[in-house]
Structure formats: structure tokens, C-alpha cells
Design a protein around this motif. Sequence first.
Motif, PDB file in Angstrom:
ATOM      1  N   TRP A  54       3.564  -5.158  -8.531  1.00  0.00           N
ATOM      2  CA  TRP A  54       4.130  -4.429  -7.384  1.00  0.00           C
ATOM      3  C   TRP A  54       3.628  -5.006  -6.066  1.00  0.00           C
ATOM      4  CZ3 TRP A  54       7.700  -0.633  -6.401  1.00  0.00           C
ATOM      5  CH2 TRP A  54       7.657  -0.080  -5.113  1.00  0.00           C
TER       6      TRP A  54
ATOM      7  N   PHE B  24       1.506   3.455 -12.177  1.00  0.00           N
ATOM      8  CA  PHE B  24       0.635   2.360 -11.774  1.00  0.00           C
ATOM      9  C   PHE B  24      -0.735   2.408 -12.446  1.00  0.00           C
ATOM     10  CE2 PHE B  24       3.388   2.647  -7.870  1.00  0.00           C
ATOM     11  CZ  PHE B  24       4.028   1.431  -8.069  1.00  0.00           C
TER      12      PHE B  24
ATOM     13  N   TRP C 276       1.652   4.122  -5.106  1.00  0.00           N
ATOM     14  CA  TRP C 276       0.811   2.945  -5.323  1.00  0.00           C
ATOM     15  C   TRP C 276      -0.523   3.072  -4.574  1.00  0.00           C
ATOM     16  CZ3 TRP C 276      -1.481  -1.030  -2.526  1.00  0.00           C
ATOM     17  CH2 TRP C 276      -1.884  -2.139  -3.263  1.00  0.00           C
TER      18      TRP C 276
ATOM     19  N   PHE D 159      -5.662   1.012 -12.556  1.00  0.00           N
ATOM     20  CA  PHE D 159      -4.573   0.164 -12.051  1.00  0.00           C
ATOM     21  C   PHE D 159      -4.105  -0.770 -13.159  1.00  0.00           C
ATOM     22  CE2 PHE D 159      -3.564  -1.417  -7.512  1.00  0.00           C
ATOM     23  CZ  PHE D 159      -2.978  -0.206  -7.196  1.00  0.00           C
TER      24      PHE D 159
ATOM     25  N   ALA E 159       1.084  -2.371 -11.300  1.00  0.00           N
ATOM     26  CA  ALA E 159       0.528  -2.242  -9.944  1.00  0.00           C
ATOM     27  C   ALA E 159       0.272  -3.624  -9.348  1.00  0.00           C
ATOM     28  CB  ALA E 159      -0.765  -1.436  -9.994  1.00  0.00           C
TER      29      ALA E 159
END
Length: 632
Positions: free
Chosen positions: A151, A611, A315, A144, A148
Motif C-alpha cells: 500500500w 493491514f 493504514w 503490519f 500494508a
Amino acid sequence: MAFTVFSAPFIHPQLHPIVVRMTLFDTMLFYVIHLVDKFGSWHRLPVLLGLAYLGIRRHLHNRYNLLHAGGVNGHKYDTKEYAYRTPAGMCNHPTDHLIGSQGTSFGRNMPPTALDYGLLDPHPTLVASKLLARKNFKEVGKQFNMIACSWIQFMIHDWIDHLEDTEQVEIRAPDGYSSGCPLKSFKFFKTKKFKTGSSCAKFGFLNTRTPWWDGSVIYGNNEKGLRRVRTFKDGKLKISEHGLLEHDEKGIPISGDVRNCWAGFSLMQALFVKEHNAVCDVLKEHYPDFDDEQLYRHARLVTSAVIAKIHTIDWTVELLKTDTLLAGMRINWYGFLGKKFKDLFGNICGPIFSGLVGLRKPIDHGVPYSLTEEFVSVYRMHTMLPDEIVLRDIKPTGEEYKCPPVVEKVPMREMLGKEGERRLSNIGMEQMLVSMGHQSCGEVTLWNYPTWLRNLIAHDINGEDRPDPVDMAIMEVYRDRERGVARYNEFRRNLLMIPISKWEDFTDDEEVIEALKEVYEDDVEKMDLIVGLHAEKKIRGFAISETAFFIFLVMASRRLEADRFFTTNFNSRTYTDEGLEWVNKTETLKDVIDRHFPEMTEKWMRSSSAFSVWDSMSDSTNYIPLYLRPAP
Ligand code: HEM
């Protein structure tokens, strides 16, 4: 028919009385998952069996873990007149115009805590300094990255924010603990509480955002917010000539939510403003008769669906990186029969075989849609934030991929608020995206709470700096208690999980056990939720705890299946043919980045997903069909 299970021999003695209320059929289903839990083994099952376990769990949670906390008394309306997402989230539920709108109440996944520990028991200062405070920054690894992390803040601001009271609380570090705290005392506003009149929860709290997955993080939460961001020309939103957000005269970004913004978050907003504007261009080309309002409305539907889809099948798949979850998340969007079947026939086989998206009617399981207090609490993941942003040089170096060299490390503090916006405009969108793509985010674990968040100038709802700093680690412990969210062990019981009876059930890490005993002595019931979620041993491939995941299991599905614009109205009549095609052909964040920066991922990204850390190798090809994959 209710069925009593008091005498069932293999039920854990401390399981919550929810089980007592179950029907005979549900009790049998519960026995199945409970037995699997006893062996700690659902994630070790082959994909198909793992999916069956999750399907049963989700069914039980939908029945017993969705509580309405009162409020909402809207009226009927003509859904045909509202074939678009309204500014404040009204007119989405088919028969009640207010459900899910701005300012409605948070629901609950379980009743407020039944335990009567005090708000300061143990003192939040002690919890923060002994268990949360960062010692050395722990990264999550290649799984990650900082995109990410940004996000998820981008999503949080789409869904939730609690209304504050006008009254303040002051937290003072008790004598003897102040050395571990950057602030000896600080004040913050209480969460505004109201009486619900509901038997499930006597008091509740209001969501200042629209809980629908409606892109309000870029469009705003009401008419005023919407007017701020729109150009009123060709349906488009405001964006600067450099592709970043515009700012007002005070330097505050012009976007749907500007509270507690930083450069990474603002970048996500700008990227999806670009996406919205690109959708407007295509719609205008195909439907030249559309006016500004029609272009805006259709582009908003499309962009919000693209965001929801990326979150679901990109994600989340990276967050919970196992074959079972890859299959599960794709089933949520496309159904068990997969994308090809759905593209050909549409949603003809219902939620399991054709997915939640495109269902004929929204499903709310008899409980008006809202997001929940427990959902907010499991997303307390500020430990993902690092101490600095590592900027990279993106001047081309040749044909072959080379990890771009580091040029500067900027402290996170300098990336916040107005200063962060100034920094970002010097860095530019491309360098920031590639840099965040190459940087791991923090691990959701104990002793990883950023020090800079413990002396933070937070923003008010207009994005202005508050006068005094707060210690977020202490505040987060306090918030869960203030809102009556169950502590960790009670939370697990309410989620039909096996509770712990001693610290050793929970972890074999001696250092953790010692610290837990120092804070909570031998009382495992007292452990705060945020501590348990951070301390829990993780399932292989999961970046979050299993306990948090079970809340996601029910709420991630609910965000799709309860929304008219992902169900009844997910069709070309509402979205237009071109609009629906846009959603259908966008699968990942990489697709969006490629659209706006055609060379970026080709040059700088080796990973499969935007991500995960961009210099990691793409996932290797697995020739075994997904559903037939064996136990990991
Ligand atoms: C620079 C980045 C960030 C800053 C400055 C920031 C700051 C804040 C502040 C000041 C609050 C309000 C605290 C309160 O009054 O209770 C908050 C709430 C919250 N934040 Fe963050 N945050 C950041 C990033 C994130 C990230 C990456 C996540 C990840 C999931 C996150 C999740 C949450 C959640 C769940 C809440 C609770 C919202 C509510 O009570 O309604 N934040 N944040």
C-alpha cells in the motif's frame, strides 16, 4: 513580533535558530512542547492532552516548517470549469493553475543542510554495509502485513518521484569495504538540479508525479498516461478478465505508474481499478445521461477520495497504533465531533471540530502546495520488504477460520517487474491478497535492508529494465546528501525536536553504538538521516520513528487541507450524491475488499484491519470513550 529566546533557561542549548524567529505567542507554545519533550512524554499523556500536544506541534510546523523552493507561475482560471481532477494535476489550487501539477518543484520542510560534509563523508558504502545491510530478516510482528507494505509503495507512486539528470555518477567501494557489497561499483543518474531563485533554498528538484492525492498511480500523470489506461467506454479503466492489470506487447503493465513495480504493488493498482470501474457502474445506473467523460471524471474523484480516506483512518492508524493517533487521524477526516455529527451537519465547525475534509476553502498556510524533500526522505522504508513472499493455500477447509497453510515461498526477485507480473497471473488476485494478508512485513530498523535490493535492476520511467544493477542502500544514503537533506541531528533541530549530543542519548543498544562509532566516530552531527530514522527507539505502537512521524503530522494534513477536491469541492455538486455516499460509507480497505470479494475477509481475516496480519485477533473492545482514555 519576533521574540528572542537566547536566555531562556530551559531551552536546550543546541536548538535551531528557527525559535529565534517565532512570535511571542508561538514561542510560548514552543516552550510547552519543548518542556513535554524534555520529559519524553507526549505519547504517555492521556488522549486529550496528547492531542493538544500534537495540535500545537502541527501549528508550529505549519508556520515554520513549510518552505517554498521556487518555481510555479501559473495564471488564474475559472474553478467552476474545472470541477474535476485534470490529467497532470493542473487547476486544483484556486488561483494558480500550475500549483501541484506534474513537473513542479519539491518544497522543503527546512532549509537545505548548513553543514558542509562531503557527498562521500563517510563513504555511503561504509554506511550501507556497516549499518543498513540485512543480517537476518526482522519482521514487524502482527501489526503490519505485506498489504500494508504494498500500500505505501502504491501511495509513494501516487505522490513523488524525482526527475533524473542525463549525467551519471559512479560509486565505487573503497579498498577494504568491497567485501560487504554485492556490487563493487555501479552507476546511476544524478537527480536533476535547478536554481530556484528563492532565499529558502538556492537549488531544488522536480517532481515527475502530481503531488496531489489524485490517484495518479492508477490514472497516470498526464494526458498520454491517461489515454493508456482508459477504455473510453462508460468511464472505465482497462482491466483483464482475471481482474489483474492488462499488459502491453512488451509485458509491461498498463497502469498509471509502472516504475519499479512488483506483484504486490500491481495488485493494489488492479484492486483500485476494479473500485473505479464499480463506481462507474453505480454512477451510470443513477445518472444515465452521463457520458464516458463525465463518468470517468466523477469516478476518479470518488476513487481518489476512497484511497485518501483509507490511508488516513485505516493504514495510518495501524502504522501508529495508539489511542491518541486513532483519535488524531479520525479528527483529520471527521473532526473532533465525529462522523455522526459530520454526516448530519457537514463541515460547519472548521478544521478541528469538523475535520479537514469538506472545509470551505483549501488551506496552504501561505506556501504553495507541494510535497517536500524531507517527506521523500522519511519514506525511505525499503526495510519493510521481505526476502520472499509466502504463498498460502486458499482452498476452503471448513466453517471455522484456520490459518491457510503455506504452499510455496517465492523469492522477491521473482516477484519483480515482468517476471513478477507473470507470476501474479498464475497466482491470481485472491490467493495473492490472502497470502500477503497473512505475512508480516519487515521492521524499519538497522541491519534490515534487503540484500536483493543491493543488486537491483531498476526500471526507467516506462517500466523498462535499466541495463545495469544498482545498490539501493548505498544510493539512498547518497540521494539524501545529493539533495541537501539535513543529516539526522540537524533535521531534529529544524523540527523543533531535542537533538542528541552523544550516542548514548540516542540508544542504549551497545551493538548499535559501536557500529555508529565505527562509521561516524564521535561526530553525532554526521549521522545520516536514514540511519537515525532506522536506529531511533520507537514509541510503543509506532512502526516508524518519532522524527519521521513529525513530518507526517504536517504533511498528511496538508495533503487533505490544501486540495480543493477535499475541501471546497468535497460536495455532492462535484462528486454527485451517489459518489459522495460511496466515499462516506467506505471506511477501510476491508470494505473495498468485501465489495470485490464478498467472501474473502469473512473466510480468511480475523484481524480488525486488512493491514494487520490476518490471523491476529481483532482489537478488543474498549468501553472507555476514546477521548477520555487515560495515559497508556
Ligand atoms: C519491490 C519493491 C520496490 C522496489 C523494487 C523499489 C525500488 C525503488 C527504486 C529503484 C527507487 C529509485 C531510487 C533512486 O534512484 O534514488 C525507489 C525510490 C523510492 N522508494 Fe522504492 N521500491 C520498492 C518499494 C518501496 C516501498 C515499499 C517503499 C516504502 C515506503 C518505497 C519508497 C521509496 C521512496 C520514498 C523512494 C524515493 C523516491 C524519490 O527519490 O523521489 N519503495 N524505489
